[in-house]
Design a protein around this motif. Sequence first.
Motif, PDB file in Angstrom:
ATOM      1  N   MET A  36      43.578  29.919  29.083  1.00 53.22           N
ATOM      2  CA  MET A  36      44.491  29.349  30.075  1.00 53.22           C
ATOM      3  C   MET A  36      43.735  29.159  31.387  1.00 53.22           C
ATOM      4  SD  MET A  36      48.314  30.648  30.767  1.00 53.22           S
ATOM      5  CE  MET A  36      47.815  32.205  30.071  1.00 53.22           C
ATOM      6  N   SER A  37      43.524  27.927  31.739  1.00 50.98           N
ATOM      7  CA  SER A  37      42.718  27.675  32.918  1.00 50.98           C
ATOM      8  C   SER A  37      43.611  27.426  34.126  1.00 50.98           C
ATOM      9  CB  SER A  37      41.811  26.479  32.662  1.00 50.98           C
ATOM     10  OG  SER A  37      41.637  25.730  33.829  1.00 50.98           O
ATOM     11  N   TYR A  38      43.117  27.845  35.289  1.00 50.98           N
ATOM     12  CA  TYR A  38      43.816  27.659  36.566  1.00 50.98           C
ATOM     13  C   TYR A  38      44.189  26.196  36.772  1.00 50.98           C
ATOM     14  CZ  TYR A  38      44.467  27.919  41.673  1.00 50.98           C
ATOM     15  OH  TYR A  38      44.959  27.846  42.950  1.00 50.98           O
ATOM     16  N   TYR A  39      43.322  25.302  36.355  1.00 51.81           N
ATOM     17  CA  TYR A  39      43.506  23.876  36.628  1.00 51.81           C
ATOM     18  C   TYR A  39      44.241  23.126  35.520  1.00 51.81           C
ATOM     19  CZ  TYR A  39      40.120  24.681  40.336  1.00 51.81           C
ATOM     20  OH  TYR A  39      39.486  25.137  41.450  1.00 51.81           O
ATOM     21  N   ASP A  40      44.606  23.826  34.441  1.00 53.46           N
ATOM     22  CA  ASP A  40      45.186  23.144  33.287  1.00 53.46           C
ATOM     23  C   ASP A  40      46.627  22.698  33.540  1.00 53.46           C
ATOM     24  OD1 ASP A  40      45.005  22.373  30.445  1.00 53.46           O
ATOM     25  OD2 ASP A  40      46.630  23.835  30.245  1.00 53.46           O
ATOM     26  N   ILE A  41      46.849  21.403  33.467  1.00 51.36           N
ATOM     27  CA  ILE A  41      48.156  20.829  33.815  1.00 51.36           C
ATOM     28  C   ILE A  41      49.254  21.334  32.870  1.00 51.36           C
ATOM     29  CG2 ILE A  41      49.462  18.683  34.154  1.00 51.36           C
ATOM     30  CD1 ILE A  41      47.185  19.022  36.164  1.00 51.36           C
ATOM     31  N   CYS A  48      49.003  24.106  42.271  1.00 52.46           N
ATOM     32  CA  CYS A  48      49.362  22.715  41.978  1.00 52.46           C
ATOM     33  C   CYS A  48      48.507  21.751  42.792  1.00 52.46           C
ATOM     34  CB  CYS A  48      50.847  22.474  42.265  1.00 52.46           C
ATOM     35  SG  CYS A  48      51.933  23.405  41.167  1.00 52.46           S
ATOM     36  N   LEU A  49      48.301  22.059  44.072  1.00 49.52           N
ATOM     37  CA  LEU A  49      47.454  21.206  44.911  1.00 49.52           C
ATOM     38  C   LEU A  49      46.037  21.134  44.335  1.00 49.52           C
ATOM     39  CD1 LEU A  49      48.315  22.290  48.595  1.00 49.52           C
ATOM     40  CD2 LEU A  49      48.731  20.041  47.575  1.00 49.52           C
ATOM     41  N   MET A  50      45.515  22.282  43.971  1.00 50.88           N
ATOM     42  CA  MET A  50      44.153  22.341  43.440  1.00 50.88           C
ATOM     43  C   MET A  50      44.044  21.540  42.137  1.00 50.88           C
ATOM     44  SD  MET A  50      42.244  24.139  45.543  1.00 50.88           S
ATOM     45  CE  MET A  50      40.799  24.186  44.521  1.00 50.88           C
ATOM     46  N   ALA A  51      45.009  21.767  41.233  1.00 49.60           N
ATOM     47  CA  ALA A  51      44.953  21.109  39.928  1.00 49.60           C
ATOM     48  C   ALA A  51      45.053  19.590  40.088  1.00 49.60           C
ATOM     49  CB  ALA A  51      46.067  21.627  39.028  1.00 49.60           C
ATOM     50  N   TYR A  52      45.941  19.159  40.967  1.00 49.90           N
ATOM     51  CA  TYR A  52      46.127  17.729  41.213  1.00 49.90           C
ATOM     52  C   TYR A  52      44.831  17.098  41.721  1.00 49.90           C
ATOM     53  CZ  TYR A  52      47.802  13.455  43.492  1.00 49.90           C
ATOM     54  OH  TYR A  52      47.973  12.156  43.888  1.00 49.90           O
ATOM     55  N   HIS A  53      44.230  17.715  42.721  1.00 48.96           N
ATOM     56  CA  HIS A  53      43.009  17.144  43.300  1.00 48.96           C
ATOM     57  C   HIS A  53      41.821  17.244  42.343  1.00 48.96           C
ATOM     58  CE1 HIS A  53      45.406  17.475  47.009  1.00 48.96           C
ATOM     59  NE2 HIS A  53      44.642  16.483  47.440  1.00 48.96           N
ATOM     60  N   CYS A 101      25.831  15.817  28.620  1.00 50.33           N
ATOM     61  CA  CYS A 101      26.706  16.832  28.082  1.00 50.33           C
ATOM     62  C   CYS A 101      26.590  18.114  28.920  1.00 50.33           C
ATOM     63  CB  CYS A 101      26.292  17.041  26.629  1.00 50.33           C
ATOM     64  SG  CYS A 101      27.003  18.387  25.811  1.00 50.33           S
ATOM     65  N   ARG A 102      25.383  18.404  29.370  1.00 51.71           N
ATOM     66  CA  ARG A 102      25.175  19.580  30.216  1.00 51.71           C
ATOM     67  C   ARG A 102      25.800  19.381  31.596  1.00 51.71           C
ATOM     68  NH1 ARG A 102      21.587  23.450  28.757  1.00 51.71           N
ATOM     69  NH2 ARG A 102      21.021  23.821  30.924  1.00 51.71           N
ATOM     70  N   ILE A 103      25.639  18.182  32.149  1.00 53.18           N
ATOM     71  CA  ILE A 103      26.222  17.930  33.474  1.00 53.18           C
ATOM     72  C   ILE A 103      27.747  18.103  33.420  1.00 53.18           C
ATOM     73  CG2 ILE A 103      26.759  16.066  35.114  1.00 53.18           C
ATOM     74  CD1 ILE A 103      24.067  17.222  35.690  1.00 53.18           C
ATOM     75  N   ALA A 104      28.368  17.632  32.333  1.00 53.03           N
ATOM     76  CA  ALA A 104      29.823  17.770  32.206  1.00 53.03           C
ATOM     77  C   ALA A 104      30.218  19.246  32.253  1.00 53.03           C
ATOM     78  CB  ALA A 104      30.300  17.128  30.908  1.00 53.03           C
ATOM     79  N   LYS A 105      29.441  20.089  31.572  1.00 50.42           N
ATOM     80  CA  LYS A 105      29.737  21.525  31.580  1.00 50.42           C
ATOM     81  C   LYS A 105      29.450  22.145  32.938  1.00 50.42           C
ATOM     82  CE  LYS A 105      28.886  22.912  26.870  1.00 50.42           C
ATOM     83  NZ  LYS A 105      27.938  23.621  26.000  1.00 50.42           N
ATOM     84  N   ILE A 106      28.355  21.691  33.552  1.00 45.82           N
ATOM     85  CA  ILE A 106      27.988  22.225  34.867  1.00 45.82           C
ATOM     86  C   ILE A 106      29.091  21.916  35.877  1.00 45.82           C
ATOM     87  CG2 ILE A 106      26.340  21.959  36.778  1.00 45.82           C
ATOM     88  CD1 ILE A 106      24.159  21.580  34.577  1.00 45.82           C
ATOM     89  N   ASP A 107      29.664  20.717  35.789  1.00 48.75           N
ATOM     90  CA  ASP A 107      30.771  20.364  36.685  1.00 48.75           C
ATOM     91  C   ASP A 107      31.972  21.264  36.426  1.00 48.75           C
ATOM     92  OD1 ASP A 107      29.368  18.364  37.899  1.00 48.75           O
ATOM     93  OD2 ASP A 107      30.243  16.722  36.725  1.00 48.75           O
ATOM     94  N   LYS A 108      32.274  21.451  35.151  1.00 50.06           N
ATOM     95  CA  LYS A 108      33.470  22.196  34.792  1.00 50.06           C
ATOM     96  C   LYS A 108      33.388  23.672  35.189  1.00 50.06           C
ATOM     97  CE  LYS A 108      36.635  22.676  30.910  1.00 50.06           C
ATOM     98  NZ  LYS A 108      36.777  22.556  29.469  1.00 50.06           N
ATOM     99  N   ASN A 136      46.842  36.842  36.284  1.00 53.46           N
ATOM    100  CA  ASN A 136      45.604  37.138  35.564  1.00 53.46           C
ATOM    101  C   ASN A 136      44.743  35.891  35.405  1.00 53.46           C
ATOM    102  OD1 ASN A 136      47.317  35.883  33.861  1.00 53.46           O
ATOM    103  ND2 ASN A 136      47.417  37.516  32.333  1.00 53.46           N
ATOM    104  N   ILE A 137      45.058  34.838  36.174  1.00 57.18           N
ATOM    105  CA  ILE A 137      44.280  33.610  36.069  1.00 57.18           C
ATOM    106  C   ILE A 137      43.395  33.448  37.291  1.00 57.18           C
ATOM    107  CG2 ILE A 137      44.375  31.123  35.703  1.00 57.18           C
ATOM    108  CD1 ILE A 137      47.275  31.536  34.806  1.00 57.18           C
ATOM    109  N   SER A 138      42.094  33.339  37.060  1.00 55.33           N
ATOM    110  CA  SER A 138      41.156  33.183  38.167  1.00 55.33           C
ATOM    111  C   SER A 138      40.965  31.712  38.500  1.00 55.33           C
ATOM    112  CB  SER A 138      39.824  33.807  37.782  1.00 55.33           C
ATOM    113  OG  SER A 138      38.846  33.438  38.730  1.00 55.33           O
ATOM    114  N   MET A 139      40.724  31.438  39.781  1.00 59.87           N
ATOM    115  CA  MET A 139      40.402  30.061  40.178  1.00 59.87           C
ATOM    116  C   MET A 139      39.039  29.650  39.642  1.00 59.87           C
ATOM    117  SD  MET A 139      41.582  29.674  44.142  1.00 59.87           S
ATOM    118  CE  MET A 139      41.431  27.890  44.214  1.00 59.87           C
TER     119      MET A 139
END
Lengths: 165, 202, 184, 213
Positions: A1-6, B87-92, D91-98, D153-156
């Motif tokens: 479950m990701s923070y950014y997952d819509i 929500c702001l973060m996810a949207y952006h 493929c690596r850049i996509a992961k690095i961004d994520k 329990n969700i990290s940014m």
Amino acid sequence: MSYYDIDSIIAENQKIPCTCLVSIPGLGHEGREVSQGSKVELPFWLAEVFAVNSFVDIHMPPPFSSVVRNALKANPNTVALRDTTTHFYHFAEQLLHVVSDTSLAEVVLDTLRQRSMEIADAAVNPQGAIQQNNSFIEGLDDFERLLFRLAYLSHRDIARWQKQN
Amino acid sequence: MENGLGNHSNKLIHDSKRTLYLDYLPPYQTDAVADVVREIRAVDREASAVLSHLTENGTVTFQPEEHPSEAASLLMLHATNLHNKRCLMAYHNLRLGRIRQYCWDGGKKMEASLKTALSPTEREYLSRYSELLAAYKGPWTDVDLTGSTVPPKDLFIDVRVLEDVGEIETEYGTINLTKNSQLHVRTTDVERLIRQGYLVKL
Amino acid sequence: MSSATALCCTLSPEEIEFLAENMKIEIVPLETMDQLPLISCTIPVMKPPRKLKIPLWLALKLKTQGRARIVPPEWLNVATLEQLRNEEIEQDAFAPLPFHWLEVAQMLLRDCADDMEDVEQIQRLLLELREARQNKARKGLEAVNEVQLGVDNLGAMEINEIRPFFTQIMNRMQKVVQASKEGE
Amino acid sequence: MDEDAIFNLEEPDENEKDYDELCRCWINEKMAPEILPFATDVVGRVMERIRAQLESLEEILETENTTDYRSVLIQNELERVKFVVRVYLRCRIAKIDKFAQYIQSHPHVLALLSSSERQYLLRHQQIVHRFYVNSFLRDLPPKMTKLDDTVGNISMVVEPDVDRTVFCLVNSTVEESVRVAEDEYVNLDKGSILLLRYSAIAPFVQQGIVSLI
């Protein structure tokens, strides 16, 4: 479950029936106080932290009521899951984090296993499936819609590859 | 919720859900973002007011056990704001991903939508990211990192020009692409133009 | 979104085909050609009728130019395919076809059917194998669980076909089970 | 012609091994949830050969036509190799961004990147941060402007889901069975193909004992 997952965020917005164990100022309509013992529907993201701090008791939300569970146990393919919630599996997963209910987990797993076979078949021939079995397709929740889409696309991609060769 | 908190951020999330399945970018929701920011500030002020009342302007320590109702209220305000921020973060974040995808792969529909869809800060991001991408690509000119991600098949193809492009530089000289002309060219020299809809493969 | 690759971590059929084209195959050159130094290998001097093994993509290019004849792999004939087909129908496990069987067979039938015998029968057998195996894969859904599934002998293209569906389901089951353990 | 006369490239030479390894790196990278070590040596050698091949192609083209069949074969192969390098890097850049923040805050993961990837990541993080600040963070109460806190329990900070399900092919038999769940074990026998969670076989992928497919 990701923070950014819509989809996770949408699932966290699903409503949960709760009973307030204390009076809570600001929770009611136009910021009024909701008194102790009242029943309110709260989005999961709030119900969860309230429950952890014993400010509310949470009740089983309608998508996971015994009526729905029994229907799913009897024949999962006849239930319009989408009418209960657009995020059945996401929601169940989040709920299971806070309530202990092994029978719910079992129902959800069996439902997914059985419905996925029907989805796989329908995706191979979406036109026919929509004509013959429209209520099943319409009743898919968002995760099942993704499965349907994925199965359809991988089938179509291969068919296109075979044709162009 | 009954008290209306979180409604503005829900709007952003529904716009995001739609964006997931589009191949262009819908307009930036300036008003909705401003509404969420305003709500966050209002909620924060309210929380501060409740807290300063409970602590008698910071002279006594707040004991949540003694004031469960106020503690619940504070928790509600806190949770609301964390949700709003998410929500702001996810949207952006979703939109940034789309902008990057455009920088790598182009796309005519995407390009058209960008003219009106971007916020000023998104436009700035687009130009800075383009610079960054150019810098990263630099040492890899031999493999052309923004080239096709479809496996190479036919090295030379016949194409017809749908819209005037003019002269383009290729590895082995320049070619002139004028409307309605037909040419036998190296696939890699024109695949970006095909993706963008200027040329069509015959 | 136009393809499964955009929605899920998977490969396109074209990418699978690309990997299959790296496989080595035997050819009989019809012309003499000097050594050809490539990046991934050096093609030795070709001198008809001395056979040699080269990457499939290169073999197909030479074949379409009329510079070589391709020797079909030892499994791509009626007798072997019939045996595999029977095995496929009689047994629960997938019959032991090569990893890139579907792609290789398709490319060879496309470009060098004239180097093969009984092409129509081969095509029919391949189709029967494909269908029997698709049914088996679908049956696999009945056994799907959150932990593991063995699919020995499944080919690259076949894996790709079921990948998005199976991995998404298993991921979700795993998360439900995990959440349920945490909630206890 | 007797059988012995079949000219066979039995022993793959170093160049062939490098190309095969590059393809394996690409697919492993594509399928693995986490970022894998950058294949510095293989990429370096392949790039060197691409440069050399481009040079010799130029020489050939001085005397031959671009559509001469030998030069077409050379150009075809060049495109194939360039394609693999390109999709591997992308493929690596996509992961690095994520997973940018996660990678940045874990030195042992950051060390898996090439130096230009590291540079890209750090500069990109600055641009992204600046974007969020200017878009809305600067208007929020100061205590809410962090980009790495945890909600419930969700990290940014997004981490790779190492338990994601993958298909894998066993290249060489592993003697001891591998734990895939609380009390479930599987054998990794040469040639088997399995669908299981990545974390159960992650170390074997890096050792080349198992390939993701």
